[in-house]
Design an enzyme around this catalytic site. Structure first.
Site, PDB file in Angstrom:
ATOM      1  N   ARG A 103       0.839  -1.203   0.000  1.00 16.52           N
ATOM      2  CA  ARG A 103       0.000   0.000   0.000  1.00 16.52           C
ATOM      3  C   ARG A 103       0.872   1.250   0.000  1.00 16.52           C
ATOM      4  O   ARG A 103       2.010   1.220   0.439  1.00 16.52           O
ATOM      5  CB  ARG A 103      -0.902   0.023   1.246  1.00 16.52           C
ATOM      6  CG  ARG A 103      -2.086  -0.920   1.165  1.00 16.52           C
ATOM      7  CD  ARG A 103      -2.953  -0.814   2.413  1.00 16.52           C
ATOM      8  NE  ARG A 103      -2.230  -1.211   3.618  1.00 16.52           N
ATOM      9  CZ  ARG A 103      -1.722  -0.375   4.508  1.00 16.52           C
ATOM     10  NH1 ARG A 103      -1.846   0.937   4.353  1.00 16.52           N
ATOM     11  NH2 ARG A 103      -1.092  -0.823   5.570  1.00 16.52           N
ATOM     12  N   LYS A 128      -8.548  -2.276   1.331  1.00  9.90           N
ATOM     13  CA  LYS A 128      -8.452  -1.336   2.448  1.00  9.90           C
ATOM     14  C   LYS A 128      -9.312  -0.095   2.203  1.00  9.90           C
ATOM     15  O   LYS A 128      -9.699   0.584   3.147  1.00  9.90           O
ATOM     16  CB  LYS A 128      -6.992  -0.937   2.701  1.00  9.90           C
ATOM     17  CG  LYS A 128      -6.152  -2.087   3.262  1.00  9.90           C
ATOM     18  CD  LYS A 128      -6.677  -2.655   4.583  1.00  9.90           C
ATOM     19  CE  LYS A 128      -5.676  -3.586   5.226  1.00  9.90           C
ATOM     20  NZ  LYS A 128      -6.235  -4.385   6.320  1.00  9.90           N
ATOM     21  N   SER A 151      -0.492  -5.171  10.309  1.00 13.33           N
ATOM     22  CA  SER A 151       0.051  -6.198   9.418  1.00 13.33           C
ATOM     23  C   SER A 151       1.330  -6.773  10.009  1.00 13.33           C
ATOM     24  O   SER A 151       2.169  -6.028  10.498  1.00 13.33           O
ATOM     25  CB  SER A 151       0.374  -5.582   8.063  1.00 13.33           C
ATOM     26  OG  SER A 151      -0.786  -5.065   7.485  1.00 13.33           O
ATOM     27  N   THR A 158      -3.923 -12.824  11.133  1.00 13.65           N
ATOM     28  CA  THR A 158      -4.394 -13.885  10.232  1.00 13.65           C
ATOM     29  C   THR A 158      -3.944 -15.248  10.740  1.00 13.65           C
ATOM     30  O   THR A 158      -4.729 -16.192  10.833  1.00 13.65           O
ATOM     31  CB  THR A 158      -3.864 -13.632   8.797  1.00 13.65           C
ATOM     32  OG1 THR A 158      -4.366 -12.371   8.359  1.00 13.65           O
ATOM     33  CG2 THR A 158      -4.328 -14.706   7.838  1.00 13.65           C
ATOM     34  N   ASP A 210      -9.448 -10.113   9.185  1.00  9.35           N
ATOM     35  CA  ASP A 210      -8.888  -8.761   9.130  1.00  9.35           C
ATOM     36  C   ASP A 210      -9.832  -7.611   9.466  1.00  9.35           C
ATOM     37  O   ASP A 210      -9.386  -6.602   9.968  1.00  9.35           O
ATOM     38  CB  ASP A 210      -8.302  -8.519   7.724  1.00  9.35           C
ATOM     39  CG  ASP A 210      -7.380  -7.305   7.670  1.00  9.35           C
ATOM     40  OD1 ASP A 210      -6.416  -7.274   8.450  1.00  9.35           O
ATOM     41  OD2 ASP A 210      -7.630  -6.403   6.862  1.00  9.35           O
TER      42      ASP A 210
END
Length: 599
Positions: free
Chosen positions: A126, A269, A306, A311, A325
């Protein structure tokens, strides 16, 4: 819960290049796969109820919609956006998207397990610095403006939108994906994605909640539209642009425009950012978290950025996965925002993460991985393209996924951090004030790969463990969380999946086996019963023992050979916490301020 066997892809004897060439010759007559879209409904028609069956072949239900007469509906809808491309694929079947990606998109290939390998081009993560929200009268008072939510004016947005639409109009074919965000029908929104890459279409078909054929027929107008023209750059001379990449959101127009990045995570996102804005208006709390459920119906939420373990830790063979998430906590419990999972693949092994490893099969989208030319097996240790290798697959690919992805009120809240400085304990129990303090702080250390330009860990504070995605001021989310914890009697824990026995470089990352043992002890209730000892400076209550974990590992100072170095490191981290929290002090109570480290 019925399970479905994935179709096995045909074995290929041709080389990748020959196969692509042969596909180009056979692709011309593929019929466009459309379902009816009635342009005359305004989106306020029949309320959509999500599917309540375990069926991951929603994509394949649309074969009966191939007649070209049906295409008029989607063309009319897309025409209204100024897009006039003749050939459109709407919610196309997986094999069609595979064929298109393999024939038309550089870097596409099949793995030995039948997953689609894709390349996101130059951007492999990102670009938070290129995110903008349009400053418009209706929402301007709600938005926490600053380094996260950077203002863009209306005309710059329209220039970007025009640029995206003009570019999409030069393409000979486009993909339209219609899906839902939010499993609870009361809170769910309808999202439409218009894109030029089959990779992006399949990614969003995996990540949104897939409509059934009848839901697709009655979909009507979407609530939000995402225009993904990521292969085309933004104009850097457009007012408000800082690079050739731009991800901009207009809350009043209910549109999002992507230019200059093909990284698919921007769309995912973007949907989270929309939910982060809308949900508090409905009295619901959106959270960047994973969630799972035990046999007794007990729910655990895992918060974290992250790379902290959301996860990985939520995929637990002993529990049902609600999601990995994005969740929303309402007056009735929690629901997943998404229809899929987006897992990091670096160093993935079947032994360590069996559920995730086995989900990477026909229908899944792998990003930026490297595989063996001969066998087509993926080398998950190879990070020559990026450390942020990823896979997107439907929720149903996890055998114990809970469908519909809705659960009751959480019993345990786990705040995950990855402390590269090696000073925080692997597990500690939090008071209500400490939860708010640590939730607002959102401390972790950024491990390489999640964002472009980061190659070694650095301390980072991301409020609500979601700073790139939050729209309101962090205290808004924190107060809602504290209220819910109190009301529904949830226990909160801080779990550090980072370094032990020294900082990054000298110590080692806490073993996943031990972290799982701590989480198991939280779930079983064992850890609640074990006495705690306070940790210096941070005042965290650390259990004196934990089943399956060596006692000396629990208090971090005991794991360092050089305790003087530990003490110096501890005060260094404490100072960072204190400095960071100053910006929230005007909006927090004295009790919350006092819950932080004391030097």
């Amino acid at each position: 819960m019925a399970t479905t066997t994935p179709a096995t892809p045909p074995t290929l004897t041709k080389t990748g290049a020959e196969f692509k060439e042969s596909l180009k010759n056979t692709l011309a007559p593929v019929p466009t796969s459309f379902a009816k879209l009635d342009p005359h409904t305004n989106g306020h028609g029949a309320h959509h109820q999500h599917q309540h069956h375990h069926d991951h072949h929603h994509h394949d239900h649309h074969h009966d919609h191939h007649s070209h007469g049906d295409a008029d509906f989607i063309h009319t809808a897309v025409d209204a956006y100024g897009i006039h491309t003749h050939r459109l694929f709407r919610n196309a079947a997986v094999p069609i998207l595979y064929e298109q990606a393999l024939a038309r998109e550089t870097g596409s290939a099949l793995t030995s397990t039948g997953a689609l390998v894709t390349s996101s081009g130059a951007k492999t993560g990102r670009c938070p610095k290129d995110k903008r929200i349009v400053d418009e009268p209706k929402s301007t008072g709600d938005v926490w403006w600053g380094p996260v939510n950077v203002k863009l004016d209306d005309s710059s947005f329209l220039i970007n939108r025009e640029r995206a639409v003009d570019y999409l109009n030069t393409r000979d074919q486009l993909y339209v994906v219609d899906g839902f965000a939010g499993w609870d029908p009361k809170y769910s929104i309808k999202v439409r994605v218009v894109c030029e890459r089959a990779y992006h279409a399949l990614f969003m078909q995996n990540m949104l909640i897939r409509p059934t054929p009848s839901q697709l027929d009655s979909f009507g107008e979407p609530d939000y539209v995402i225009y993904n023209a990521g292969k085309f750059p933004a104009n850097r001379y457009t007012k408000g642009m800082t690079s050739s990449t731009s991800v901009s959101l207009h809350l009043e127009r209910k549109e999002m425009v992507i230019l200059g990045t093909q990284y698919a995570g921007e769309m995912k996102k973007g949907v989270l950012t929309i939910m982060m804005y809308l949900m508090p208006k409905m009295g619901a709390l959106p959270l960047h978290s994973s969630a799972n459920e035990g046999k007794e119906g007990d729910v655990t939420l895992f918060f974290g950025l992250s790379g902290t373990g959301k996860t990985t830790l939520s995929a637990d063979p002993k529990r049902s996965l609600i999601g990995d998430d994005e969740h929303v906590w309402t007056d009735t419990g929690v629901f997943n925002v998404e229809g899929g999972c987006y897992a990091k693949c670096i160093n993935l092994t079947e032994e360590k993460e069996p559920e995730i490893f086995r989900a990477i099969r026909y229908g899944a989208v792998l990003e930026n991985v490297v595989m063996d030319e001969e066998s087509r097996t993926v080398d998950y240790e190879n990070i020559s393209v990026t450390e942020n290798t990823r896979c997107a697959y439907p929720l149903e690919f996890i055998p114990n996924a809970k469908i519909p992805a809705i659960g009751g009120h959480p019993n345990n809240i786990v705040l995950l951090t990855c402390d590269a400085f090696g000073v925080l304990p692997p597990v500690s129990r939090l008071t209500k004030e400490q939860v708010m303090y640590h939730f607002i702080s959102g401390y972790t250390s950024k491990t390489p790969g999640t964002e472009v330009g980061v190659t070694e860990p650095t301390a980072t504070f991301s409020s609500c463990y979601a700073q790139p995605f939050i729209v309101w001021h962090p205290t808004k989310y924190a107060e809602m969380l504290a209220e819910k914890l109190e009301k529904y009697h949830a226990t909160a824990w801080l779990v550090n999946t980072g370094w032990t026995g020294g900082a990054f470089g000298t110590g080692a990352r806490c073993s996943l086996r031990y972290t799982r043992a701590m989480i198991d002890a939280i779930h079983s209730g064992e850890l609640h019963k074990i006495p705690t000892a306070p940790m210096s400076v941070f005042g965290l209550q650390v259990p004196v023992s934990c089943p399956g974990v060596p006692d000396q590992l629990l208090m971090p100072r005991n794991t360092w050979k050089d305790t003087a170095a530990y003490d110096a490191q501890l005060s260094k981290v404490a100072k960072m916490f204190i400095e960071n929290f100053k910006k929230y002090e005007d909006r927090t109570t004295d009790a919350v301020k006092a819950a932080g480290p004391v030097l």
